[in-house]
Structures are given as C-alpha cells and as structure tokens.
Design an enzyme around this catalytic site. Structure first.
Site, PDB file in Angstrom:
ATOM      1  CB  ALA A   1      17.955  13.755 -93.331  1.00 23.91           C
TER       2      ALA A   1
ATOM      3  N   GLY B   1      21.984  12.233 -97.079  1.00 24.67           N
ATOM      4  CA  GLY B   1      21.789  11.495 -98.188  1.00 24.67           C
ATOM      5  C   GLY B   1      22.818  11.329 -99.175  1.00 24.67           C
TER       6      GLY B   1
ATOM      7  CG  MET C   1      24.356  15.785-104.167  1.00 25.36           C
ATOM      8  SD  MET C   1      23.217  16.551-105.261  1.00 25.36           S
ATOM      9  CE  MET C   1      22.772  14.997-106.258  1.00 25.36           C
ATOM     10  CB  ALA C   2      23.457  17.411 -99.748  1.00 26.16           C
TER      11      ALA C   2
ATOM     12  CE  LYS D   1      19.658  17.852-100.885  1.00 30.00           C
ATOM     13  NZ  LYS D   1      18.709  17.643-101.768  1.00 30.00           N
TER      14      LYS D   1
ATOM     15  CG  ASP E   1      15.298  10.572-106.384  1.00 30.02           C
ATOM     16  OD1 ASP E   1      14.976   9.291-106.474  1.00 30.02           O
ATOM     17  OD2 ASP E   1      16.071  11.004-105.589  1.00 30.02           O
TER      18      ASP E   1
END
Length: 637
Positions: free
Chosen positions: A25, A27, A29-30, A47, A141
């Site tokens: 995946a 996102g 930020m990472a 990650k 979050d």
C-alpha cells in the site's frame, strides 16, 4: 512493447536484513512493502518514508514517533512493531505482516454490516484502543483504512503515524491531521485532541458500519469539517431501520459534540458496548435496562485489560461501596425502551384513528400501511429499474458506487435489497454502477510467480502463460497482460483478468540430433515438432537437425509447434563429360548444374570450337558453385 517501470525498492536489501518483495500500500507519508526478514526467516511489513519527506525533520520525527508509540503497546488487537531504523537516507519501520483486508475493503464489498458484525469488530478495536489510552497514547487517525482484518480472523489497529501522548492535547499549529470524515468537533475548531477525540472517530465508524455511509458528506473538505463542528450525528436507524435503538444511543453518546458528554476513553466505551451487546443479541434482556441499577461486567478478557477500569491519568477501582448510580448502559437501555414505548403509542393512535375513520382494513390492505416486495433490478438500466420500482408504488433515490461485476451505468443493487418487504411509498435507494474501481498496478516483471500473484491480489489473476526465454530464468515473470492480451499499464480495473507470462527457461538445443531425438526432447518440455523440407548444409550431416524454429517471429510458448530444419548434407553434384561439345553447349550444361565455367578461348568462338579437355575430370563430385574449366587447346597439365 511498452512496459511499466519497476518500483526501485522491489528486490532491495534494507539494512542488510530485510529483502523487499512487493508493494502492499501507499499512503501520504510512506509506502508499505512485503519483505522477508532474512535473519529470522519470516515475512514482515516494512514501512518506508517517502524520499521527498526524509529531509523534513517534522515528518521524520512523526515517523519515529509512530514506532515508539506502537512499540509501547503489547496487545493482540494492535499491530506489533518489530524494528525501526535508518538505511542511508531512508527511514523505515518494520511491523507484523497481516495478510487480509481492511475494514474499508469490507465496507466496499458489503456496503453495511449487521449489528452483530459491527459489535464484534468494535469490541476488538476498542480493546486495542483501550490499551493505547491506558499507555497514554491518543491515535488521532482512526478510520476504516487503519483497521486490519486478517485472514485468520484477527482484528488489529495499525498506523499510529499521528499518535501523540495523551497529555499533548493543545493545538498543533499546523493544518489539521487525520482524515476529515472522522475528525472530532474540537479538532476542527481548536486543533485539540485527547482520548475522547478517538471515541468520536469510533462513533463515526460505527455509524458507517451500520448504515453503509458517512453521516457528513460534501464536495469540499471544509464543508465536511463545518458539519462536524456544527451538526449532530443522526441516529443510524434513520438510515437503516434494522439498527437496534441501543446501538443508536451508543453512537449518539460517542459522537456528542461536547467531549464532556462522550465516554472518557476507549475502556469506558468498551464496557458499555459489552453491556449493549447483551441487549442486542438477546432482546429479552432489554427489560433490565429500566431497572434502577445495573452492574457493569465483572471483567474483560485479560488480554485486553487488567483488573481496573482504565482512564488517562488515573484508575477507578472496580469495586465500590455505597449507593450505586445507574450506569450509562442502563440509561442507554432506558432511552431505547422509552423510544420504543413512544413508537407503540403512536402506532396505536394511528390504528385507532384509522379504525374511527372506518379505514383500518384499507390502510393495511391497500393503503400506505400495506407491504410490497422490492423488485429485483440488478443489471437493468436506470430508467427500467426506476419505472419498475415506481410501478410498485415505491419512491426512488439514486446513488452511485463502484462494482466490478456490473457494467457501468447498470443497476448494481438496491437498499433495501430486492425481495425484501417494505411499506408502499417507501424510498428505495437505487445504486448505479460506476464499473470497477481503477487501482494502481504494481510492476511484477522480474518477480517470482507467487510474489507477482500476491502483488496483484486486487485483480483476477488466471492461469499463467508459460513462455520460453533464454534471458529470463525459469519461474520468473516476463510480463503481465490485460484481458485483451496487451501489456498492463500503471492502472487497471479491480477484479479484472490479468495473465502472467512466466519463463520456463530456454528452448532445448536440438542441433545435430536425429529427427526422432529432437522431437522427443521438445515434447519433454511441452512443445510439438514437425520436420520441414530437407535443406543442404555444409555443417550438419544428412538427416540430422539443423535447428528448431517457429514459422513466425512470435515468442515460443508451451504447447506451440516448432518446425525442424533437417539437413540433407552438402549440396554436391557429379561433373558431367563435355569433351567434344562446343564451348557454348558445354557452358550451358555446366552452368545449369550450378557450376562456374571458365574457358580458354574468346567468347565469339565458343559456338564453333569444341572442348578437348576439362578440369576436373568427368565424374568428380563438387559443391554447387565450384569452378569447372574447359579447354580447346592443351591445358599443359
């Protein structure tokens, strides 16, 4: 042929320990990759912070904070963090790998969940969040994308990238963090977050699980933020009448605009959820809700709690003395019972009025109170489905959603579903298919077949094509093709067919073999062979194979048929005798056999003078193209 560029991280060895296999995946930020921990020989999720953020100390500290926050938690409902470090200019975080889906994926597949399913998922999420709140950590979050549902049934919270200590509840001074659809009013208006902000996000998630939609929607983020700050979350039963009143009250409690009116932390909400669960799963126990007192559960699973009710900054002993105040569960049950009783009186009043008007039979037989079955309209056009529903005396509300199985523009479903009974005049939501969702495609050329299939799990990967290659090792993916047989681009519709082209290594070398031997060798690797027209060869003896070829330039794949080029030996012919013939006649005869003729007389005399000598002598076998010399005079040899 155009190919998709490979992710440069694929195959990279990080810190001499973690071998990156495929991308899971990406996102803000990472990016998260599947990797192998070579030291412990296990699969992990790694990650890796985006390169353009690596120089930003704020993002880097937030990234490290996630590792520290998650590492402080040891709970079966929180994703475990194994390691954190820096490889060159790249910050990374190593976590437990959980094959499965997210809660968002589940909601996409099923739209909404049953009350029992919602309770089961919320129990696990609240258990993990209670451990975080106990450790003084606010997630900040919480959303369906961060709730992981493993294939083996485990449910875990992940992504503590925005987590902070519970005491850090002052304004951030930055743009709002987190996902706007789940932000609490105090985060929107003041940028302040504490444990009760997480509770608000969970309340929004519960609403979405029970109804299949979010309570506040808008075209711009600020519109949604404004609604969070100024509007109250409606009861889930206003969208889904099957939601029990007890869950209505729990959602309203969790999403109260004033943080003081919400559960103080995840433990408090978990305790109430466990009590509400009894009322939902066994409605007969709801009578207990109107009793003056109700005891809280004697304990939670020891994996999720210790012997005390946890709050941030202190504990409250579980056993008290003195008068017992009614629990919030009792108040929730009492509210639900009150609403039910009010509903009964209203219904009785309607029946009474109908009876007084002499219309009771009409009301329930042919009037608004009668029941009709929602027609089955999946696959129909919007116009046909609307006409059918309205012809059944139902109102129609249009909505859209992605559906991989229903063509774009056709009806993909209804709410309530087809076949269910509803009152005449009820509104049925008609879902129009947007077609499959368009997803990013991971480049798989160069991966093993198993790794490629895992990287393309969002699509339908059928049987692979086996192709011979002298450049790509056996078992490695050469290419990925779409449903039309063309190379995949960077995006592709979900669940659509993908075919992998996998190398089986080079074609066996059959040069010099007999026809039977070459045919057997090719059949052993799944190829057929037929002999072609024999051809002359200076290199290969007669009746041996020169090469195995395909008629076209297309790649050779398993089950293809190759043509064997078979040698008939060298192209030789015996030199005939031409002595006594005219030079011209001898030249014609020899050139017809493929020889190069050289004579010792001028050309204008060839039709008159005859051959008296020839070299080589008649009967000598020569390759076609060899030189034969003919003489009128004595050659002198």
């Amino acid at each position: 042929m155009t190919t998709t560029p490979s992710d440069p991280m694929l195959g990279r060895l990080i810190d001499g320990r973690y071998q990156v296999r495929s991308r899971i995946a990406r996102g803000g930020m990472a990016t998260v990759y599947l990797a192998t921990d070579l030291r412990l020989e296990r699969r992990v999720a790694i990650k890796i912070m985006h390169g353009h953020l690596a120089d930003d100390n704020t993002f880097k500290s937030r990234f490290v904070q996630e590792a520290r926050s998650a590492a402080r938690l040891a709970h079966p409902n929180v994703v475990n963090v194994f390691d954190q470090g820096q490889d060159s200019d790249m910050a990374y975080l190593v976590m437990e790998y959980l094959p499965g889906i997210t809660l968002r994926d589940l909601l996409k597949d099923y739209s909404k969940l049953t009350p029992e399913q919602t309770i089961d998922i919320m129990e696990a999420v609240l258990g993990g969040l209670a451990a975080a709140h106990k450790a003084g950590i606010v997630h900040r979050d919480l959303k369906p994308e961060n709730v992981l549902l493993a294939d083996d049934g485990r449910i875990k919270i992940g992504d503590f990238g925005l987590a902070r200590a519970a005491s850090a509840n002052t304004a951030t001074g930055q743009a709002l963090l987190g996902t706007i659809a789940y932000l609490s009013p105090e985060l929107v208006t003041r940028g302040v977050a504490d444990a009760r902000s997480d509770i608000y996000a969970l309340g929004i998630m519960m609403y979405e699980m029970l109804t299949g939609e979010q309570p506040f929607v808008g075209e711009a983020p600020m519109q949604i933020a404004y609604q969070h700050a100024n509007d109250s979350v409606p009861m889930p039963s206003s969208k889904n009448p099957t939601v029990p009143r007890e869950l209505d009250e729990l959602v309203l409690w969790a999403t109260a605009k004033d943080p003081e009116d919400r559960p103080r932390d995840a433990r408090a909400m978990l305790d109430q959820l466990l009590d509400v669960e009894k009322l939902v799963r066994d409605p007969a126990t709801a009578v207990a809700g109107i009793q003056p007192t109700m005891l809280l559960p004697n304990g939670i699973d020891p994996l999720t709690a210790d012997a005390e009710t946890q709050i941030l900054g202190g504990t409250v002993p579980k056993h008290r003395t003195g008068p017992v105040e009614p629990s919030s569960t009792t108040r929730l049950a009492a509210k639900a019972a009150s609403r039910k009783h009010k509903g009964y009186w209203l219904f009785a009043l309607v029946v009474l009025l109908a009876a007084l008007a002499g219309g009771t039979g009409w009301y329930f037989g042919a009037g608004p109170g009668s029941q009709v079955s929602v027609p089955q309209v999946v696959g129909k056009t919007k116009e046909d489905a609307t006409a059918l529903l309205e012809g059944t005396e139902l109102a129609v509300s249009l909505s859209e959603r992605n559906d991989a199985d229903v063509p774009e523009g056709a009806v993909s479903g209804t709410y309530p579903a087809g076949g269910q009974s509803v009152r005449k005049g009820s509104t049925v939501t008609l879902f129009i298919s947007l077609g499959p969702a368009i997803l990013p495609v991971t480049a798989v050329a160069g991966l093993s077949e198993d790794a490629a299939r895992q990287a393309l799990a969002a699509f339908t990967v059928g049987d692979s094509i086996r192709e011979f290659s002298s450049e790509v090792p056996a078992g490695i993916v050469i290419a990925a093709l779409d449903k039309d047989g063309n190379p995949l681009g960077e995006q592709y519709p979900e669940k659509q067919k993908i075919t992998l082209v996998v190398s089986v290594g080079p074609i066996p070398d059959v040069a010099g073999k007999s026809v039977a031997g070459a045919t057997a060798m090719l059949q052993s690797v799944g190829l057929s062979a037929v002999p072609g027209e024999p051809e002359f060869s200076d290199e290969f003896p007669k009746d041996t194979v020169i090469a195995a070829v395909r008629a076209s330039n297309a790649p050779v794949r398993v089950s293809d048929t190759l043509t064997l080029r078979v040698s008939k030996g060298q192209d030789v012919v015996a030199v005939p005798t031409v002595i006594g013939k005219t030079i011209a006649a001898a030249r014609t005869e020899l050139e017809a056999l493929g020889f190069v003729v050289v004579a010792d007389i001028p050309g204008f005399t060839e039709g008159v003078l005859t051959v008296n000598y020839q070299r080589p002598d008649a009967g000598k076998e020569l390759k076609r193209g060899s030189t034969v010399k003919i003489y009128f005079g004595n050659p002198g040899d």
